[in-house]
Design an enzyme around this catalytic site. Structure first.
Site, PDB file in Angstrom:
ATOM      1  N   ASP A   1       0.776  -1.054  -0.083  1.00  0.00           N
ATOM      2  CA  ASP A   1      -0.057  -0.138   0.142  1.00  0.00           C
ATOM      3  C   ASP A   1       0.962   1.160   0.024  1.00  0.00           C
ATOM      4  O   ASP A   1       1.902   1.249   0.657  1.00  0.00           O
ATOM      5  CB  ASP A   1      -1.034   0.190   1.231  1.00  0.00           C
ATOM      6  CG  ASP A   1      -2.121   0.951   1.131  1.00  0.00           C
ATOM      7  OD1 ASP A   1      -3.036   0.308   1.292  1.00  0.00           O
ATOM      8  OD2 ASP A   1      -1.989   1.911   0.793  1.00  0.00           O
TER       9      ASP A   1
ATOM     10  N   PHE B   1      -7.057  -4.288  -4.145  1.00  0.00           N
ATOM     11  CA  PHE B   1      -8.345  -2.969  -3.578  1.00  0.00           C
ATOM     12  C   PHE B   1      -7.712  -1.687  -3.860  1.00  0.00           C
ATOM     13  O   PHE B   1      -8.514  -0.621  -3.380  1.00  0.00           O
ATOM     14  CB  PHE B   1      -8.341  -3.235  -2.097  1.00  0.00           C
ATOM     15  CG  PHE B   1      -9.058  -4.540  -1.695  1.00  0.00           C
ATOM     16  CD1 PHE B   1     -10.086  -4.758  -1.533  1.00  0.00           C
ATOM     17  CD2 PHE B   1      -8.033  -5.697  -1.449  1.00  0.00           C
ATOM     18  CE1 PHE B   1     -10.630  -6.127  -0.966  1.00  0.00           C
ATOM     19  CE2 PHE B   1      -8.525  -6.763  -0.781  1.00  0.00           C
ATOM     20  CZ  PHE B   1     -10.161  -7.368  -0.664  1.00  0.00           C
ATOM     21  N   ALA B   2      -6.626  -1.692  -4.468  1.00  0.00           N
ATOM     22  CA  ALA B   2      -5.881  -0.198  -4.373  1.00  0.00           C
ATOM     23  C   ALA B   2      -6.533   0.835  -5.670  1.00  0.00           C
ATOM     24  O   ALA B   2      -5.754   0.718  -6.790  1.00  0.00           O
ATOM     25  CB  ALA B   2      -4.599  -0.372  -4.602  1.00  0.00           C
TER      26      ALA B   2
ATOM     27  N   TYR C   1     -14.571   6.886 -13.651  1.00  0.00           N
ATOM     28  CA  TYR C   1     -14.265   5.788 -12.669  1.00  0.00           C
ATOM     29  C   TYR C   1     -14.976   4.428 -13.098  1.00  0.00           C
ATOM     30  O   TYR C   1     -14.147   3.298 -13.064  1.00  0.00           O
ATOM     31  CB  TYR C   1     -15.063   6.254 -11.242  1.00  0.00           C
ATOM     32  CG  TYR C   1     -15.159   5.042 -10.152  1.00  0.00           C
ATOM     33  CD1 TYR C   1     -14.097   4.418  -9.643  1.00  0.00           C
ATOM     34  CD2 TYR C   1     -16.363   4.490  -9.743  1.00  0.00           C
ATOM     35  CE1 TYR C   1     -13.934   3.529  -8.938  1.00  0.00           C
ATOM     36  CE2 TYR C   1     -16.263   3.662  -8.967  1.00  0.00           C
ATOM     37  CZ  TYR C   1     -15.434   2.789  -8.390  1.00  0.00           C
ATOM     38  OH  TYR C   1     -15.369   1.994  -7.416  1.00  0.00           O
TER      39      TYR C   1
ATOM     40  N   LYS D   1     -12.680   0.743 -14.443  1.00  0.00           N
ATOM     41  CA  LYS D   1     -13.003  -0.810 -13.714  1.00  0.00           C
ATOM     42  C   LYS D   1     -13.497  -1.515 -14.794  1.00  0.00           C
ATOM     43  O   LYS D   1     -13.158  -2.987 -14.750  1.00  0.00           O
ATOM     44  CB  LYS D   1     -13.960  -0.501 -12.557  1.00  0.00           C
ATOM     45  CG  LYS D   1     -13.581   0.341 -11.405  1.00  0.00           C
ATOM     46  CD  LYS D   1     -12.418  -0.656 -10.579  1.00  0.00           C
ATOM     47  CE  LYS D   1     -12.263   0.079  -9.231  1.00  0.00           C
ATOM     48  NZ  LYS D   1     -11.359  -0.757  -8.376  1.00  0.00           N
TER      49      LYS D   1
ATOM     50  N   ARG E   1     -30.271   2.563  -2.882  1.00  0.00           N
ATOM     51  CA  ARG E   1     -29.071   1.911  -2.792  1.00  0.00           C
ATOM     52  C   ARG E   1     -29.075   0.615  -2.230  1.00  0.00           C
ATOM     53  O   ARG E   1     -29.658   0.394  -1.045  1.00  0.00           O
ATOM     54  CB  ARG E   1     -27.816   2.707  -2.357  1.00  0.00           C
ATOM     55  CG  ARG E   1     -27.707   3.907  -3.425  1.00  0.00           C
ATOM     56  CD  ARG E   1     -27.092   3.478  -4.644  1.00  0.00           C
ATOM     57  NE  ARG E   1     -26.691   4.868  -5.477  1.00  0.00           N
ATOM     58  CZ  ARG E   1     -27.897   5.327  -6.118  1.00  0.00           C
ATOM     59  NH1 ARG E   1     -28.741   4.937  -6.260  1.00  0.00           N
ATOM     60  NH2 ARG E   1     -27.289   6.464  -6.872  1.00  0.00           N
TER      61      ARG E   1
HETATM   62  N1  UDP Z   1     -25.863  11.059  -0.844  1.00  0.00           N
HETATM   63  C1  UDP Z   1     -26.548  12.029  -0.171  1.00  0.00           C
HETATM   64  N2  UDP Z   1     -25.804  13.104   0.718  1.00  0.00           N
HETATM   65  C2  UDP Z   1     -24.481  12.743   0.641  1.00  0.00           C
HETATM   66  C3  UDP Z   1     -23.738  11.653   0.192  1.00  0.00           C
HETATM   67  C4  UDP Z   1     -24.701  10.866  -0.627  1.00  0.00           C
HETATM   68  O1  UDP Z   1     -27.687  12.238  -0.388  1.00  0.00           O
HETATM   69  O2  UDP Z   1     -24.017  13.729   1.606  1.00  0.00           O
HETATM   70  C5  UDP Z   1     -26.768   9.988  -1.536  1.00  0.00           C
HETATM   71  C6  UDP Z   1     -26.031   9.942  -3.128  1.00  0.00           C
HETATM   72  O3  UDP Z   1     -26.870  10.835  -3.843  1.00  0.00           O
HETATM   73  C7  UDP Z   1     -26.689   8.499  -3.356  1.00  0.00           C
HETATM   74  C8  UDP Z   1     -26.614   7.937  -2.115  1.00  0.00           C
HETATM   75  O4  UDP Z   1     -26.743   8.781  -1.100  1.00  0.00           O
HETATM   76  O5  UDP Z   1     -28.003   8.523  -3.782  1.00  0.00           O
HETATM   77  C9  UDP Z   1     -25.320   6.670  -1.910  1.00  0.00           C
HETATM   78  O6  UDP Z   1     -24.212   7.870  -2.050  1.00  0.00           O
HETATM   79  P1  UDP Z   1     -22.781   7.352  -1.729  1.00  0.00           P
HETATM   80  O7  UDP Z   1     -21.570   8.631  -2.117  1.00  0.00           O
HETATM   81  O8  UDP Z   1     -22.855   6.941  -0.331  1.00  0.00           O
HETATM   82  O9  UDP Z   1     -22.300   5.979  -2.734  1.00  0.00           O
HETATM   83  P2  UDP Z   1     -22.580   5.914  -4.087  1.00  0.00           P
HETATM   84  O10 UDP Z   1     -23.888   5.401  -4.504  1.00  0.00           O
HETATM   85  O11 UDP Z   1     -22.195   7.305  -4.939  1.00  0.00           O
HETATM   86  O12 UDP Z   1     -21.633   4.665  -4.595  1.00  0.00           O
END
Ligand code: UDP
Length: 323
Positions: free
Chosen positions: A32, A72-73, A140, A144, A220
């Site tokens: 790391d 994981f990096a 991003y 991947k 999510r």
């Molecule tokens: N989200 C939010 N406020 C925050 C950060 C995230 O409402 O300060 C929302 C974001 O729009 C998404 C969900 O929470 O719908 C999960 O976001 P996160 O960034 O945790 O993970 P991602 O889905 O981007 O991988």
């Protein structure tokens, strides 16, 4: 005894993996560069500080002989990847290639790669299985997907067997309280909400209440870091047993809305939270939920921590511990 090199083992998910591998009797080495990882998060084995594209360093590390490499990096911020794509392609693709080429030179033929639901882009249906088309909508996700694709070519040409694990929303913390999420800056919903509950932040922004979901906020699939590590373990055992390359979607199969996360954080912590409604965040699909059926059928994997209260309780204990 299995000898495993964990690249990025000082980060959030990698550090939990290093601990699990140690508990399961593996000999673990972490590589790391500590740009975002933490030395004190590596609880087991050796830590080599350095760059995964530093060939001289890699030659030294890989000459110790490894059964497999877990990788994981990577840089993981969608917004940042739009602003600074060069950094993302450089780190997530070019450096991964350097790592794979060093592995090839040293005859390491098993690789487990941290991929992401972001390789799918805008969902065409949910829950999303492995057949879902992959059209990433940001750099991003593209980095991947590129690695997923080049791994298929490397298998055909060089016999490298790999498992790509596409995480949905990694969350939670070590159930024993030793490890957790420490991103700098933090952008993820659950740790940010917990920082508000802890009084370390004034308010939580809610990005969009006008989505086509039951309460208008994004849905999510939050999957506990310990469950992700358990999937890595099963993937490793499948490769060690001679299985071919595979790709799996890793989620609990259940979706929770941003508002449900907020309600759960308030319930688990017993603290009120100030909210600030904001417009939608660029690139956020309304709903991302995994169909984890393939991982269940082939690896025998199933998320154990599917209860959002438990995921948040573990993260809350970590949030309080780190002070
Ligand atoms: N989200 C939010 N406020 C925050 C950060 C995230 O409402 O300060 C929302 C974001 O729009 C998404 C969900 O929470 O719908 C999960 O976001 P996160 O960034 O945790 O993970 P991602 O889905 O981007 O991988």
């Amino acid at each position: 005894m299995q000898k495993i090199l964990v690249v990025g083992g000082a980060g959030f998910i990698g550090s939990h993996m290093v601990k699990m591998l140690g508990q399961r009797g593996c000999q673990v080495t972490t590589l790391d560069d500590l740009t975002s990882g933490h030395r004190d998060a590596v609880l087991v084995g050796d830590l080599v500080q350095g760059d995964m594209a530093d060939r001289a360093l890699l030659d030294g590390v890989l000459s110790r002989g490894f059964d497999a490499v877990m990788h994981f990096a990577s840089f993981i911020e969608v917004g940042e990847s739009v602003q600074q794509p060069a950094r993302y392609y450089q780190n997530n693709v070019v450096k991964t290639l350097a790592l794979l080429d060093a592995m090839r030179a040293h005859g390491v033929q098993r690789f487990i790669f941290s991929s992401t639901a972001a390789t799918f882009g805008e969902p065409q249906y949910t829950p999303m299985d492995e057949q879902h088309p992959q059209h990433p909508v940001n750099p991003y996700g593209r980095t991947k997907l590129m690695v997923e694709q080049l791994l298929a070519d490397y298998e055909r040409a060089y016999g490298l067997r790999s498992v790509c694990l596409r995480y949905f929303n990694a969350a939670g913390a070590d159930p024993e309280g030793q490890l957790g999420e420490r991103h700098q800056p933090e952008t993820h919903l659950i740790p940010l909400a917990l920082q508000v509950a802890a009084g370390r932040r004034a308010h939580l922004q809610v990005f969009g209440r006008d989505y086509d979901t039951p309460d208008g906020t994004c849905v999510r699939d939050y999957v506990h870091v310990q469950d992700l590590c358990a999937a890595h373990w099963l993937a490793l055992q499948s490769l060690m047993g001679g299985a071919g390359s595979q790709k799996y979607n890793l989620g609990s199969g259940r979706g929770f809305s941003v508002q449900e996360v907020i309600d759960t954080v308030q319930r688990v912590t017993g603290r009120p939270m100030a909210l600030m409604d904001q417009p939608r965040r660029l690139g956020d699909p309304a709903r991302l939920v995994a169909d984890p059926g393939l991982a269940q059928r082939v690896l025998g994997w199933q998320a154990q921590f599917t209860d959002l209260d438990t995921i948040i309780a573990h993260a809350w204990r970590w949030e309080n511990r780190k002070g």
